[in-house]
Scaffold this active site. Sequence first.
Site, PDB file in Angstrom:
ATOM      1  N   PRO A  65     -72.429 -29.056  32.173  1.00  0.00           N
ATOM      2  CA  PRO A  65     -73.469 -28.632  33.124  1.00  0.00           C
ATOM      3  C   PRO A  65     -72.963 -28.389  34.549  1.00  0.00           C
ATOM      4  O   PRO A  65     -73.765 -28.144  35.448  1.00  0.00           O
ATOM      5  CB  PRO A  65     -74.449 -29.809  33.101  1.00  0.00           C
ATOM      6  CG  PRO A  65     -73.614 -30.991  32.740  1.00  0.00           C
ATOM      7  CD  PRO A  65     -72.508 -30.490  31.865  1.00  0.00           C
ATOM      8  N   GLU A  66     -71.640 -28.419  34.761  1.00  0.00           N
ATOM      9  CA  GLU A  66     -71.088 -28.273  36.112  1.00  0.00           C
ATOM     10  C   GLU A  66     -71.637 -27.067  36.863  1.00  0.00           C
ATOM     11  O   GLU A  66     -71.946 -27.138  38.054  1.00  0.00           O
ATOM     12  CB  GLU A  66     -69.549 -28.152  36.052  1.00  0.00           C
ATOM     13  CG  GLU A  66     -68.827 -29.463  35.775  1.00  0.00           C
ATOM     14  CD  GLU A  66     -68.610 -29.725  34.298  1.00  0.00           C
ATOM     15  OE1 GLU A  66     -67.714 -30.518  33.967  1.00  0.00           O
ATOM     16  OE2 GLU A  66     -69.341 -29.154  33.452  1.00  0.00           O
ATOM     17  N   VAL A  67     -71.763 -25.938  36.139  1.00  0.00           N
ATOM     18  CA  VAL A  67     -72.213 -24.690  36.764  1.00  0.00           C
ATOM     19  C   VAL A  67     -73.612 -24.849  37.385  1.00  0.00           C
ATOM     20  O   VAL A  67     -73.947 -24.191  38.372  1.00  0.00           O
ATOM     21  CB  VAL A  67     -72.151 -23.545  35.720  1.00  0.00           C
ATOM     22  CG1 VAL A  67     -73.223 -23.691  34.656  1.00  0.00           C
ATOM     23  CG2 VAL A  67     -72.218 -22.188  36.369  1.00  0.00           C
TER      24      VAL A  67
END
Length: 258
Positions: free
Chosen positions: A132-134
């Site tokens: 989920p970094e983006v």
Amino acid sequence: VTMHASPLLYQVKEQVARFTINREPQRNSLSPEVIALFLDYLNQAQADQNVRVILITGAGQKAFCSGADLGGSITDGGQRAFADYARLLKRLAGFPKPTVARVNGYCLAGGMGFMLACDIVIAKDTAKFGTPEVNVGLFPMMIGALIYRNVPRKKATEMVLLGNKLDAQQAVAMGLITRAVAPKELDEEVAAVVNALAAKSPIGMKIGKQAFYAMADMPFEQAVDFLSGKLGEVAATEDALEGITAFLEKRPPVFKGK
């Protein structure tokens, strides 16, 4: 400091070194302290003749590892924390003893890195995965090296760019994990795998794992020649002689790691 207060628990029992990320209220996120302890304990586990298998898991029922602790380490001490995490991924991916991840819940972001660096991954079929970094303006950098070595490119790219969570069935289909089992069967399944690994020749697996790690980026013909030499090395061990003798004598082998 009592053992319970440690953010990473380490226990050796029946030839298995068990690492438990012990930050349940923080969804077992990674602090710099957890990473430092991880590196120390991996050194201990490698040196310990009694340790044949590494098992990595998270405390509680909810999370295996939710990645970096976004509260502190990322924005202030960033670069150093990133370098330490990169070191840990390399250490784990190239570890000479077999490694198993017991995924007991959410496995996200940096947690995906740990998981992908392990040889065998057994997850609850209710576990969720993803990068989920983006979604917070970041990008799953170091773990990309592992994602793209494990997963077909289009699937990997979709996961990385959309940042959606995947279920355990999708993770199996993509090749992110080895198998998914019902939550009540998790420990039984993990024990069966860990016990099977502990019974193999530790020297044979060490030479083999290190050879495969070194071979990963070699051109084909160079890889085959390199592996041919490594087979000679493993065939010359006492364990190989014992294994072949036991096979011919129709009895279980007794491996000594020599």
